[in-house]
Scaffold this motif. Structure first.
Motif, PDB file in Angstrom:
ATOM      1  N   ALA A 162       0.815  -1.234   0.000  1.00 31.75           N
ATOM      2  CA  ALA A 162       0.000   0.000   0.000  1.00 31.75           C
ATOM      3  C   ALA A 162       0.844   1.278   0.000  1.00 31.75           C
ATOM      4  N   PRO A 163       1.677   1.482  -1.039  1.00 30.26           N
ATOM      5  CA  PRO A 163       2.491   2.714  -1.078  1.00 30.26           C
ATOM      6  C   PRO A 163       1.648   3.988  -1.098  1.00 30.26           C
ATOM      7  N   ALA A 164       0.423   3.914  -1.625  1.00 28.07           N
ATOM      8  CA  ALA A 164      -0.450   5.089  -1.599  1.00 28.07           C
ATOM      9  C   ALA A 164      -0.718   5.519  -0.164  1.00 28.07           C
ATOM     10  N   ASP A 165      -0.854   4.530   0.738  1.00 27.43           N
ATOM     11  CA  ASP A 165      -1.115   4.867   2.131  1.00 27.43           C
ATOM     12  C   ASP A 165       0.078   5.578   2.751  1.00 27.43           C
ATOM     13  N   ARG A 166       1.283   5.100   2.448  1.00 29.48           N
ATOM     14  CA  ARG A 166       2.467   5.713   3.051  1.00 29.48           C
ATOM     15  C   ARG A 166       2.556   7.197   2.676  1.00 29.48           C
ATOM     16  N   LYS A 167       2.242   7.482   1.414  1.00 28.21           N
ATOM     17  CA  LYS A 167       2.306   8.864   0.933  1.00 28.21           C
ATOM     18  C   LYS A 167       1.191   9.714   1.556  1.00 28.21           C
ATOM     19  N   LEU A 168      -0.017   9.150   1.608  1.00 24.50           N
ATOM     20  CA  LEU A 168      -1.153   9.895   2.147  1.00 24.50           C
ATOM     21  C   LEU A 168      -1.044  10.064   3.657  1.00 24.50           C
ATOM     22  N   TYR A 169      -0.500   9.059   4.349  1.00 27.70           N
ATOM     23  CA  TYR A 169      -0.344   9.126   5.807  1.00 27.70           C
ATOM     24  C   TYR A 169       0.509  10.328   6.197  1.00 27.70           C
ATOM     25  N   ALA A 170       1.628  10.505   5.497  1.00 35.69           N
ATOM     26  CA  ALA A 170       2.516  11.635   5.798  1.00 35.69           C
ATOM     27  C   ALA A 170       1.818  12.965   5.529  1.00 35.69           C
ATOM     28  N   LEU A 171       1.001  13.006   4.485  1.00 33.91           N
ATOM     29  CA  LEU A 171       0.286  14.232   4.146  1.00 33.91           C
ATOM     30  C   LEU A 171      -0.765  14.565   5.208  1.00 33.91           C
ATOM     31  N   ARG A 172      -1.522  13.555   5.651  1.00 34.92           N
ATOM     32  CA  ARG A 172      -2.558  13.794   6.661  1.00 34.92           C
ATOM     33  C   ARG A 172      -1.960  14.369   7.934  1.00 34.92           C
ATOM     34  N   ASP A 173      -0.771  13.894   8.286  1.00 36.43           N
ATOM     35  CA  ASP A 173      -0.115  14.320   9.517  1.00 36.43           C
ATOM     36  C   ASP A 173       0.181  15.820   9.514  1.00 36.43           C
ATOM     37  N   THR A 174       0.398  16.391   8.325  1.00 36.93           N
ATOM     38  CA  THR A 174       0.795  17.803   8.247  1.00 36.93           C
ATOM     39  C   THR A 174      -0.333  18.715   7.796  1.00 36.93           C
ATOM     40  N   THR A 175      -1.544  18.182   7.613  1.00 36.55           N
ATOM     41  CA  THR A 175      -2.639  19.007   7.091  1.00 36.55           C
ATOM     42  C   THR A 175      -3.878  18.993   7.971  1.00 36.55           C
ATOM     43  N   GLY A 176      -3.766  18.485   9.198  1.00 36.52           N
ATOM     44  CA  GLY A 176      -4.901  18.508  10.122  1.00 36.52           C
ATOM     45  C   GLY A 176      -6.022  17.580   9.736  1.00 36.52           C
ATOM     46  N   THR A 177      -5.709  16.506   8.996  1.00 29.30           N
ATOM     47  CA  THR A 177      -6.770  15.597   8.556  1.00 29.30           C
ATOM     48  C   THR A 177      -6.577  14.182   9.104  1.00 29.30           C
ATOM     49  N   VAL A 178      -5.728  14.044  10.109  1.00 24.04           N
ATOM     50  CA  VAL A 178      -5.486  12.721  10.698  1.00 24.04           C
ATOM     51  C   VAL A 178      -6.780  12.114  11.226  1.00 24.04           C
ATOM     52  N   GLU A 179      -7.682  12.945  11.766  1.00 22.98           N
ATOM     53  CA  GLU A 179      -8.875  12.433  12.460  1.00 22.98           C
ATOM     54  C   GLU A 179      -9.976  11.919  11.547  1.00 22.98           C
TER      55      GLU A 179
END
Length: 432
Positions: A162-179
């Motif tokens: 799931a490389p898409a997840d690795r990329k999106l996970y890092a993005l969510r962490d820096t954009t306030g969308t983790v929740e």
């Protein structure tokens, strides 16, 4: 190549509360992985998903698209059925360490692909790397061989899952969308489904030290993940478990390994043992090898689980007999008065352990193997004025000040005439 969709149209659709089509979802996840959809565009879409949500078919398709971005593992060739566990993370959560060998002792293979800690929640790989010689990186052939020969493996996930997840996970962490629950659920389940396990048990934490602070959001996340697993053909159940106070009596890498070995020796704190046993019973049932709680507890008491643990550590070049690292410096916090300890805040303990060096602020940071917090009492225990409540461990004593700050207000001692019951660690079960 002409792209079949436009990122702005997909963003607008979700911004306006519309349901994304299967084609839109497949395309946007693939295009983001390929770099056609830019980070700022995926950030906008993630925020729209956070605000407007997704329905069950949308989340299922998003998860499938994440899985399709990479490899899938296949354990069909093993002589044993497979079962896995995922925890949403907490303080003192060392459960994977005793759980994997315990389940393997009953003839079920446990392929536990784990991660490293970030912030106040510890990482399983960081804990195991405090064992001299132990290595986290295994090739697929090594992992299959160890599952066949030993029955349990805990290692890092390869970059192909799931490389898409690795990329999106890092993005969510820096954009306030983790929740965003659809994105949390699809992130966890895309990796677990791609991992190829036959049965999955989810440990969804709720409380101050958990990602989900309240029962309603924890239950929604658990239900969503159980549905995703079930739809993908993986037997999935979830336990909601208490993370208002830390698990066990330690938070920190080598400290938690030591406590895990106590559990595997038939001892250890009651809450750690209870949760390990509860999860093991669910994993064995999911794998088609049901055993009762008494049978499972017996495997901790009689050394069967310890035998698998030692073989598992040795198979990954670790020395199960080597002394674990100990911190050069300690600092003790004592009870301010006599009475009953009614409160020990998980988040505060986790932040303190992190500040002592047990965790990392960025994924590139190093961790101290011996740093962490040792707890000498849990809520419900009677304490005496001046007795040790917490011992802080670190190699860098200049860290004590900020760790102590994190613990201000974390404990509460009341009149000994009042009685505080320690509640159950398992709060509820979701799934068939």
């Amino acid at each position: 190549m002409t792209e079949p969709f436009d990122a702005v149209d997909v963003i607008r659709a979700k911004r306006d509360g519309e349901r994304l089509s299967q084609g839109q979802i497949d395309w946007v996840v693939d295009a983001y992985t390929r770099g056609v959809v830019a980070d700022e565009q995926m950030s906008a879409l993630a925020m729209a998903i956070l605000l407007n949500g997704m329905d069950r078919p949308e989340i299922a398709r998003w998860t499938a698209a994440m899985i399709a971005s990479g490899e899938r593992m296949d354990f069909a060739g093993l002589s044993r059925p497979t079962a896995d566990k995922h925890s949403t993370g907490g303080v003192g959560d060392k459960i994977t360490l005793p759980l994997a060998p315990l389940v393997a002792a009953f003839g079920v293979a446990v392929p536990q692909l784990s991660g490293r800690g970030l912030g106040h929640t510890g990482g399983t790989l960081d804990k195991l790397e405090s064992i001299p010689g132990w290595r986290a990186a295994l090739g697929n052939d090594e992992m299959h061989r160890q599952l066949e020969d030993v029955g349990a493996v805990i290692c890092q996930a390869g970059s192909g899952l799931a490389p898409a997840d690795r990329k999106l996970y890092a993005l969510r962490d820096t954009t306030g969308t983790v929740e965003a629950i659809p994105l949390i659920a699809s992130s966890i389940m895309s990796k677990k489904i791609a991992e190829g396990t036959g049965a999955l048990v989810l440990d969804v934490k709720v409380g101050s030290g958990a990602f989900m602070k309240d029962g309603a959001s924890a239950r929604e996340l658990a239900q969503t993940m159980v549905e995703l697993g079930t739809d993908a053909g993986v037997r999935t159940v979830a336990l909601l478990t208490d993370m208002s106070t830390p698990l066990g009596l330690t938070a920190g890498n080598a400290l938690e390994v030591r406590e895990s070995v106590e559990v595997l020796s038939g001892g250890g704190p009651r809450d750690v043992v209870d949760l390990t046993v509860a999860l093991a019973v669910e994993m064995l049932a999911g794998a088609g090898r049901p055993h009762g709680e008494d049978d499972v507890r017996a495997a901790l008491a009689d050394g069967r689980a310890m035998d698998v643990w030692r073989a598992m550590i040795r198979a990954q070049d670790g020395d199960p007999d080597a002394p674990l690292p100990t911190a050069r410096e300690t600092h003790t916090i004592t009870a301010p008065e006599s009475g009953v300890l009614t409160h020990l805040d998980a988040l505060a303990v986790g932040v303190a352990a992190w500040r002592l060096g047990a965790g990392r602020a960025r994924k590139e940071d190093d961790v101290q193997a011996a740093a962490g917090v040792e707890m000498h009492a849990k809520p419900g225990d009677v304490v005496v004025h001046g007795q040790p409540l917490l011992t802080l461990h670190t190699d860098t004593p200049e860290r004590f000040g900020r760790a102590v700050e994190a613990l201000e207000g974390a404990t509460r001692v009341v009149d000994a005439g009042l009685h505080a019951e320690r509640g159950p660690v398992v709060l509820d079960r979701i799934g068939d």
